[in-house]
Design a protein around this motif. Structure first.
Motif, PDB file in Angstrom:
ATOM      1  N   MET A   1      30.790 -19.121  -8.347  1.00  0.00           N
ATOM      2  CA  MET A   1      29.462 -18.845  -7.819  1.00  0.00           C
ATOM      3  C   MET A   1      29.461 -19.084  -6.315  1.00  0.00           C
ATOM      4  SD  MET A   1      26.812 -20.396 -10.628  1.00  0.00           S
ATOM      5  CE  MET A   1      27.689 -21.910 -10.953  1.00  0.00           C
ATOM      6  N   THR A   2      28.616 -18.332  -5.643  1.00  0.00           N
ATOM      7  CA  THR A   2      28.481 -18.504  -4.208  1.00  0.00           C
ATOM      8  C   THR A   2      27.007 -18.619  -3.868  1.00  0.00           C
ATOM      9  OG1 THR A   2      28.360 -16.131  -3.820  1.00  0.00           O
ATOM     10  CG2 THR A   2      30.544 -17.120  -3.742  1.00  0.00           C
ATOM     11  N   ASP A   3      26.741 -19.349  -2.817  1.00  0.00           N
ATOM     12  CA  ASP A   3      25.354 -19.470  -2.360  1.00  0.00           C
ATOM     13  C   ASP A   3      24.923 -18.121  -1.819  1.00  0.00           C
ATOM     14  OD1 ASP A   3      22.954 -19.943  -1.043  1.00  0.00           O
ATOM     15  OD2 ASP A   3      23.539 -21.936  -0.407  1.00  0.00           O
ATOM     16  N   CYS A   4      23.893 -17.566  -2.388  1.00  0.00           N
ATOM     17  CA  CYS A   4      23.457 -16.221  -2.004  1.00  0.00           C
ATOM     18  C   CYS A   4      22.657 -16.220  -0.708  1.00  0.00           C
ATOM     19  CB  CYS A   4      22.639 -15.595  -3.129  1.00  0.00           C
ATOM     20  SG  CYS A   4      21.120 -16.493  -3.491  1.00  0.00           S
ATOM     21  N   ASN A  25      23.931 -12.761 -10.446  1.00  0.00           N
ATOM     22  CA  ASN A  25      22.902 -12.996  -9.432  1.00  0.00           C
ATOM     23  C   ASN A  25      22.009 -14.159  -9.823  1.00  0.00           C
ATOM     24  OD1 ASN A  25      23.800 -10.954  -7.775  1.00  0.00           O
ATOM     25  ND2 ASN A  25      22.331  -9.456  -8.505  1.00  0.00           N
ATOM     26  N   ASP A  28      23.770 -17.344  -9.003  1.00  0.00           N
ATOM     27  CA  ASP A  28      23.809 -17.565  -7.550  1.00  0.00           C
ATOM     28  C   ASP A  28      22.454 -18.034  -7.030  1.00  0.00           C
ATOM     29  OD1 ASP A  28      26.447 -16.783  -7.556  1.00  0.00           O
ATOM     30  OD2 ASP A  28      26.050 -14.777  -6.744  1.00  0.00           O
TER      31      ASP A  28
END
Length: 80
Positions: A1-4, A25, A28
């Motif tokens: 996961m990535t910080d959106c 999404n 995230d």
């Protein structure tokens, strides 16, 4: 996961709260909300407004008001 990021989280917030974004999404955005106070506040406001609208939609108008509105509609239709 990535910080959106805030821009994407805020842009997709309504869909996220209604579970209308894909699972990637959603994860995230959830992760971003866990760490961003500003977006947490925005999410709280959106949830509060959504709940208030849902409650308001469940209420019904008093019978007297319904009768008055119907009478005015009939009168308006009769003149046209």
């Amino acid at each position: 996961m990535t910080d959106c990021g805030c821009d994407k989280a805020k842009r997709d917030l309504e869909e996220y709260l209604r579970n209308e974004v894909c699972s990637t999404n959603s994860a995230d955005i959830r992760e971003h909300l866990e760490h961003c106070a500003s977006c947490q506040e925005e999410a709280l406001l959106a949830r509060t407004l959504t709940e208030a609208v849902q409650r308001a939609c469940k209420e019904t108008a008093p019978e007297d008001l319904k009768l008055q509105v119907m009478a005015k509609l009939r009168a308006a239709q009769a003149t046209h």
